[in-house]
Design a protein around this motif. Sequence first.
Motif, PDB file in Angstrom:
ATOM      1  N   VAL A   1      11.023   9.640  -3.535  1.00  0.00           N
ATOM      2  CA  VAL A   1      10.273   9.851  -2.304  1.00  0.00           C
ATOM      3  C   VAL A   1       8.802   9.631  -2.625  1.00  0.00           C
ATOM      4  CG1 VAL A   1       9.677  11.424  -0.431  1.00  0.00           C
ATOM      5  CG2 VAL A   1      11.955  11.543  -1.489  1.00  0.00           C
ATOM      6  N   SER A   2       8.188   8.656  -1.967  1.00  0.00           N
ATOM      7  CA  SER A   2       6.757   8.448  -2.126  1.00  0.00           C
ATOM      8  C   SER A   2       6.032   9.156  -0.986  1.00  0.00           C
ATOM      9  CB  SER A   2       6.409   6.958  -2.110  1.00  0.00           C
ATOM     10  OG  SER A   2       6.358   6.463  -0.788  1.00  0.00           O
ATOM     11  N   ARG A   3       4.738   9.375  -1.186  1.00  0.00           N
ATOM     12  CA  ARG A   3       3.966  10.024  -0.114  1.00  0.00           C
ATOM     13  C   ARG A   3       3.905   9.146   1.124  1.00  0.00           C
ATOM     14  NH1 ARG A   3       1.261  14.549  -0.898  1.00  0.00           N
ATOM     15  NH2 ARG A   3       1.081  14.142  -3.133  1.00  0.00           N
ATOM     16  N   GLY A   4       4.094   7.836   0.939  1.00  0.00           N
ATOM     17  CA  GLY A   4       4.134   6.938   2.080  1.00  0.00           C
ATOM     18  C   GLY A   4       3.124   5.808   1.975  1.00  0.00           C
ATOM     19  N   VAL A   5       2.910   5.126   3.087  1.00  0.00           N
ATOM     20  CA  VAL A   5       2.056   3.943   3.141  1.00  0.00           C
ATOM     21  C   VAL A   5       0.763   4.271   3.867  1.00  0.00           C
ATOM     22  CG1 VAL A   5       1.868   1.585   4.013  1.00  0.00           C
ATOM     23  CG2 VAL A   5       4.066   2.418   3.126  1.00  0.00           C
ATOM     24  N   ALA A   6      -0.360   3.893   3.244  1.00  0.00           N
ATOM     25  CA  ALA A   6      -1.682   4.106   3.847  1.00  0.00           C
ATOM     26  C   ALA A   6      -2.695   3.263   3.090  1.00  0.00           C
ATOM     27  CB  ALA A   6      -2.082   5.582   3.783  1.00  0.00           C
ATOM     28  N   PRO A   7      -3.838   2.935   3.716  1.00  0.00           N
ATOM     29  CA  PRO A   7      -4.891   2.221   2.992  1.00  0.00           C
ATOM     30  C   PRO A   7      -5.270   2.971   1.719  1.00  0.00           C
ATOM     31  CG  PRO A   7      -5.372   2.244   5.327  1.00  0.00           C
ATOM     32  CD  PRO A   7      -4.194   3.135   5.137  1.00  0.00           C
ATOM     33  N   ARG A   8      -5.517   2.233   0.652  1.00  0.00           N
ATOM     34  CA  ARG A   8      -5.707   2.837  -0.666  1.00  0.00           C
ATOM     35  C   ARG A   8      -6.922   3.762  -0.696  1.00  0.00           C
ATOM     36  NH1 ARG A   8      -7.745   2.621  -5.775  1.00  0.00           N
ATOM     37  NH2 ARG A   8      -6.217   2.836  -7.461  1.00  0.00           N
ATOM     38  N   ASN A   9      -6.644   5.033  -1.002  1.00  0.00           N
ATOM     39  CA  ASN A   9      -7.670   6.052  -1.126  1.00  0.00           C
ATOM     40  C   ASN A   9      -7.053   7.191  -1.928  1.00  0.00           C
ATOM     41  OD1 ASN A   9      -9.367   8.386  -0.644  1.00  0.00           O
ATOM     42  ND2 ASN A   9     -10.294   7.241   1.055  1.00  0.00           N
TER      43      ASN A   9
ATOM     44  N   GLU B   1       0.805  -1.215   0.000  1.00  0.00           N
ATOM     45  CA  GLU B   1       0.000   0.000   0.000  1.00  0.00           C
ATOM     46  C   GLU B   1       0.845   1.275   0.000  1.00  0.00           C
ATOM     47  OE1 GLU B   1      -4.351  -0.883   1.647  1.00  0.00           O
ATOM     48  OE2 GLU B   1      -2.860  -0.925   3.254  1.00  0.00           O
ATOM     49  N   ASP B   2       2.107   1.144  -0.386  1.00  0.00           N
ATOM     50  CA  ASP B   2       2.914   2.342  -0.621  1.00  0.00           C
ATOM     51  C   ASP B   2       2.298   3.079  -1.805  1.00  0.00           C
ATOM     52  OD1 ASP B   2       5.009   4.118  -1.706  1.00  0.00           O
ATOM     53  OD2 ASP B   2       6.276   3.161  -0.194  1.00  0.00           O
ATOM     54  N   ARG B   3       2.065   4.381  -1.665  1.00  0.00           N
ATOM     55  CA  ARG B   3       1.374   5.146  -2.699  1.00  0.00           C
ATOM     56  C   ARG B   3       2.203   5.310  -3.979  1.00  0.00           C
ATOM     57  NH1 ARG B   3      -3.346   7.965  -1.192  1.00  0.00           N
ATOM     58  NH2 ARG B   3      -2.857   9.667  -2.631  1.00  0.00           N
ATOM     59  N   ALA B   4       3.513   5.112  -3.879  1.00  0.00           N
ATOM     60  CA  ALA B   4       4.319   5.094  -5.099  1.00  0.00           C
ATOM     61  C   ALA B   4       3.901   3.924  -5.973  1.00  0.00           C
ATOM     62  CB  ALA B   4       5.796   4.998  -4.758  1.00  0.00           C
ATOM     63  N   TYR B   5       3.637   2.787  -5.344  1.00  0.00           N
ATOM     64  CA  TYR B   5       3.259   1.574  -6.062  1.00  0.00           C
ATOM     65  C   TYR B   5       1.841   1.660  -6.607  1.00  0.00           C
ATOM     66  CZ  TYR B   5       2.300  -3.394  -6.831  1.00  0.00           C
ATOM     67  OH  TYR B   5       1.948  -4.597  -7.387  1.00  0.00           O
ATOM     68  N   GLN B   6       0.917   2.207  -5.849  1.00  0.00           N
ATOM     69  CA  GLN B   6      -0.487   2.186  -6.247  1.00  0.00           C
ATOM     70  C   GLN B   6      -0.928   3.403  -7.060  1.00  0.00           C
ATOM     71  OE1 GLN B   6      -2.871   1.258  -2.750  1.00  0.00           O
ATOM     72  NE2 GLN B   6      -2.451  -0.907  -3.061  1.00  0.00           N
ATOM     73  N   PHE B   7      -0.282   4.555  -6.845  1.00  0.00           N
ATOM     74  CA  PHE B   7      -0.712   5.775  -7.531  1.00  0.00           C
ATOM     75  C   PHE B   7       0.404   6.474  -8.313  1.00  0.00           C
ATOM     76  CE2 PHE B   7      -3.703   5.510  -3.894  1.00  0.00           C
ATOM     77  CZ  PHE B   7      -4.909   5.576  -4.567  1.00  0.00           C
ATOM     78  N   GLY B   8       1.642   6.011  -8.189  1.00  0.00           N
ATOM     79  CA  GLY B   8       2.751   6.800  -8.723  1.00  0.00           C
ATOM     80  C   GLY B   8       2.851   8.118  -7.985  1.00  0.00           C
ATOM     81  N   ASP B   9       2.470   8.105  -6.704  1.00  0.00           N
ATOM     82  CA  ASP B   9       2.362   9.322  -5.900  1.00  0.00           C
ATOM     83  C   ASP B   9       3.699   9.617  -5.229  1.00  0.00           C
ATOM     84  OD1 ASP B   9       1.590  11.452  -4.345  1.00  0.00           O
ATOM     85  OD2 ASP B   9       0.044  10.382  -3.218  1.00  0.00           O
TER      86      ASP B   9
END
Length: 279
Positions: free
Chosen positions: A93-101, A22-30
């Motif tokens: 640097v990703s925004r970090g880890v959090a439940p997908r939203n 759930e790292d946002r780099a992986y799920q959103f390219g964030d």
Amino acid sequence: MKEMILYGDRILKRDEVQIDIEDRAYQFGDGVYEVIRVYAGKPFCMQEHLERLEKSAAAIRLRLPEPVSKIRELLLRLLEVEGMRDGNLYLQVSRGVAPRNHAFPPDIKAQLVAYTQPSGRPVRELENGVRAITTQDIRWLRCDIKSLNLLGAVLAKQQAVERGAHEAILIRDGFVTEGSSTNIFGVKAGTLYTHPADHLILHGITRKITLDVARESGIPVREEALAEEELKQCEEVFLTSTTMEICPIVEIDGTPVGTGRPGPITRRLQEGFVRKIGI
């Protein structure tokens, strides 16, 4: 090479690093990233790259996990541990880890990752030049942010590879913006042209150095977008990037550029760039 990874503020073996699903780099390219070239063990223009990282992070409202000065210390420590002489230093640097939203999660901590990629200078390409194609620029409208959202660039680069070329030159509304992973320059009647540093291109570190070298060498410069048909009439065309330096483009869409060989202005700029990096 020890294949160590900077993960947060720790340097770990590659197999010790675990990236959360759930790292946002992986799920959103964030997130945002940089690539710093290392020559003879020394990072080139590290401060400029870190300042751009900071600007990119601010543009997407991402708070870096450490001050830029601390990130610099961590990167230098990684280079010391790895002992890489020549190559690339990649950091993101990703925004970090959090439940997908889609919305920004509250109280999230950004995640820093960095590693080295040993690589020599692209001597053959610098000497002989490369081929390029043109394709439509389908990317978003904030190309000045060095974000992890690179799918448009990836698709363009793949088109180039499938057509036996090194780079894809991107065309938006009939005008050249940049390459899929480079900035693009053309020479007309002895004057150097390149797209202005606005939101439609990445403000390349090597692009800036190239402009500095041109002005120091008395080469006229115009930061003005070339029309697609003007590009193919240029006497010289070249690309710039951290990994490719100042590299001649000798063919576009199967048609030779100028004489089909690297031109004199490109050569002067290459010589000036080598003096800047001190090798």
